[in-house]
Design an enzyme around this catalytic site. Structure first.
Site, short mmCIF file in Angstrom:
data_model
loop_
_atom_site.label_atom_id
_atom_site.label_comp_id
_atom_site.label_asym_id
_atom_site.label_seq_id
_atom_site.Cartn_x
_atom_site.Cartn_y
_atom_site.Cartn_z
N PHE A 81 -83.21 18.92 -27.98
CA PHE A 81 -81.78 18.62 -27.87
C PHE A 81 -81.26 17.84 -29.06
O PHE A 81 -80.06 17.88 -29.35
CB PHE A 81 -81.50 17.77 -26.62
CG PHE A 81 -81.75 18.44 -25.32
CD1 PHE A 81 -80.87 19.37 -24.81
CD2 PHE A 81 -82.87 18.12 -24.57
CE1 PHE A 81 -81.08 19.98 -23.59
CE2 PHE A 81 -83.10 18.72 -23.34
CZ PHE A 81 -82.21 19.65 -22.85
N SER A 100 -75.77 26.78 -29.07
CA SER A 100 -74.38 26.61 -28.67
C SER A 100 -73.63 27.92 -28.79
O SER A 100 -73.94 28.76 -29.65
CB SER A 100 -73.72 25.55 -29.57
OG SER A 100 -72.32 25.56 -29.43
N ALA A 101 -72.62 28.09 -27.95
CA ALA A 101 -71.76 29.26 -28.06
C ALA A 101 -70.92 29.23 -29.33
O ALA A 101 -70.30 30.24 -29.68
CB ALA A 101 -70.85 29.36 -26.84
N TYR A 150 -70.94 22.37 -37.70
CA TYR A 150 -71.78 22.18 -36.52
C TYR A 150 -72.36 23.51 -36.04
O TYR A 150 -73.56 23.66 -35.83
CB TYR A 150 -70.97 21.52 -35.39
CG TYR A 150 -71.65 21.62 -34.05
CD1 TYR A 150 -72.80 20.88 -33.78
CD2 TYR A 150 -71.16 22.47 -33.05
CE1 TYR A 150 -73.45 20.99 -32.55
CE2 TYR A 150 -71.79 22.57 -31.83
CZ TYR A 150 -72.94 21.84 -31.59
OH TYR A 150 -73.58 21.95 -30.38
N LYS A 161 -76.44 25.20 -35.95
CA LYS A 161 -77.11 25.84 -34.82
C LYS A 161 -77.56 27.25 -35.20
O LYS A 161 -78.69 27.67 -34.87
CB LYS A 161 -76.18 25.89 -33.61
CG LYS A 161 -75.84 24.53 -33.01
CD LYS A 161 -77.07 23.84 -32.46
CE LYS A 161 -76.72 22.55 -31.73
NZ LYS A 161 -77.92 21.85 -31.21
N TYR A 197 -75.11 27.34 -25.07
CA TYR A 197 -74.27 26.73 -24.04
C TYR A 197 -72.81 27.07 -24.26
O TYR A 197 -72.34 27.12 -25.39
CB TYR A 197 -74.36 25.20 -24.09
CG TYR A 197 -75.70 24.58 -24.18
CD1 TYR A 197 -76.83 25.19 -23.62
CD2 TYR A 197 -75.86 23.35 -24.80
CE1 TYR A 197 -78.06 24.58 -23.70
CE2 TYR A 197 -77.09 22.73 -24.88
CZ TYR A 197 -78.19 23.36 -24.34
OH TYR A 197 -79.42 22.75 -24.42
N ASN A 235 -69.35 25.48 -22.07
CA ASN A 235 -68.68 24.17 -22.05
C ASN A 235 -69.19 23.33 -20.89
O ASN A 235 -68.62 23.38 -19.79
CB ASN A 235 -67.16 24.36 -21.95
CG ASN A 235 -66.57 25.04 -23.16
OD1 ASN A 235 -66.72 26.26 -23.34
ND2 ASN A 235 -65.91 24.28 -24.01
N PRO A 286 -56.58 24.47 -35.64
CA PRO A 286 -57.01 25.63 -36.43
C PRO A 286 -58.37 26.15 -35.96
O PRO A 286 -59.30 25.37 -35.72
CB PRO A 286 -57.11 25.08 -37.86
CG PRO A 286 -56.20 23.89 -37.87
CD PRO A 286 -56.28 23.31 -36.49
N ASP A 289 -59.19 27.54 -33.11
CA ASP A 289 -59.43 27.62 -31.67
C ASP A 289 -59.17 29.04 -31.16
O ASP A 289 -58.13 29.63 -31.47
CB ASP A 289 -58.54 26.64 -30.91
CG ASP A 289 -59.14 25.25 -30.80
OD1 ASP A 289 -60.27 25.06 -31.32
OD2 ASP A 289 -58.51 24.37 -30.21
#
Length: 339
Positions: free
Chosen positions: A80, A124-125, A148, A152, A176, A178, A293, A295
């Site tokens: 993690f 992460s997604a 970020y 990943k 993952y 949310n 921006p 999203d």
């Protein structure tokens, strides 16, 4: 034989420790508390009634980490440890690449040296970026849109190369969506740094508790029923149990497989606010501000691969997520600093 949990004092790590201890696993937990709190360790023990070994160690200090491998017979690793704030990663990309990528390289080198080849990786997604269509499957295009997410994705590709070079490795990449909510006991939950949290649920919680005046909702002109963005929110306990299933999988197979951990159902920002108001009995004042921006309008998982190959599916709905999140907030108004 023990399971090494890096970043085990964090939000997802702490809940996973509880599930693993309840399942009878022996744990060695490593954390440097860069974005977690030592108080969580006592609470993990309180919930589970079990003991575990803890090391205050940093993955970028290999001497500290190697002591763990020299002292304990490690059977597998759940990884993690890493920085996780998208906005911060844009401002400090070198910090993210050093911590998330270099730290993982150090961990993998020690695993290889000590013959530990079973790994569950916290991905992460965000590796999907702005999705071309929903629901998002593991075969969807990988196009991380921020540092970020790129850390990943880089680690995922490193792990694929590691397995290509040595077929004995068994690796699960858990993407993952949310995670929100908290343990039903109210003893552990999400405790972000800073007055205004980056994630939606703790932001709503602090508004409900009167610590913040109002919620800022980023955009109300998306092509959705109420104009706000839709995301796949998953209860943190369901997510933690996904790691237990993934660990069972890597013990019985070799290879590298990615799995989406989500509910497969989208929920808008305003729907989440309404559910939280119902759970808390508190009105959540909010105002609309400009979109952020990058999203996406709609983002939710196709979790069918995890269902078929891991025997895992999410069991808790949005109301339960909000109820447990509010319980954590009310019992811990200052997070772990309450102590």
């Amino acid at each position: 034989m023990a399971i090494l949990i890096t970043g085990g004092a964090g939000f997802i790590g702490s809940h996973t420790c509880v599930e693993l201890l309840d399942a009878g696993y022996e744990l060695v937990v490593v954390d440097n508390f860069s974005n977690s709190n030592p108080g969580v360790l006592k609470r993990i023990r309180e919930i589970s009634g079990k003991e575990f070994v803890f090391y205050g160690a940093d993955l970028n200090r290999t001497g500290q980490l190697e002591e763990v491998f020299l002292t304990h017979p490690i059977e597998a690793v759940i990884h993690f440890a890493g920085l996780k704030a998208v906005g911060e990663s844009v401002r400090e990309p070198l910090h993210y690449y050093k911590n998330n990528v270099s730290g993982t390289l150090n961990l993998l080198a020690l695993m290889e040296k000590h013959g530990v080849k079973s790994l569950v990786f916290s991905s992460s997604a965000t590796v999907y970026g702005n999705p071309e269509c929903v629901p998002i499957s593991e075969k969807s295009r990988l196009h991380a849109a921020n540092p970020y997410g790129r850390t990943k994705l880089m680690v995922e590709r490193i792990l694929q190369d590691v397995h290509a070079a040595d077929r004995e490795w068994s690796i699960a990449l858990l993407r993952y969506f949310n995670p929100i909510g908290a343990h039903p006991s109210g003893l552990i939950g999400e405790d972000p740094n800073g007055a205004a949290p980056a994630n939606l649920m703790p932001y709503i919680s602090r508004v409900a508790a009167g610590k913040l005046d109002e919620l800022e909702v980023f955009g109300n002109d998306y092509p959705t029923a109420d104009g706000t963005g839709i995301r796949d929110y998953i209860h943190i306990v369901d997510l933690a149990r996904g790691h237990l299933k993934a660990l069972e999988k890597v013990f019985t197979s070799t290879g590298v497989e990615a799995y989406n951990l989500g509910t497969g159902t989208g929920c808008s920002v305003l729907e989440l606010v309404a559910s939280f108001e119902k759970a808390s009995g508190v009105r959540i004042p909010y105002r609309f501000v400009d979109r952020r921006p990058g999203d996406a309008a709609i983002c939710y998982a196709d979790p069918s691969k995890a269902q078929s190959e891991l025997g895992w599916s999410a069991a808790r709905g949005i109301d339960e997520m909000c109820r447990d999140g509010w319980k954590w907030q009310t019992l811990n108004p200052n997070g772990y600093r309450t102590e």
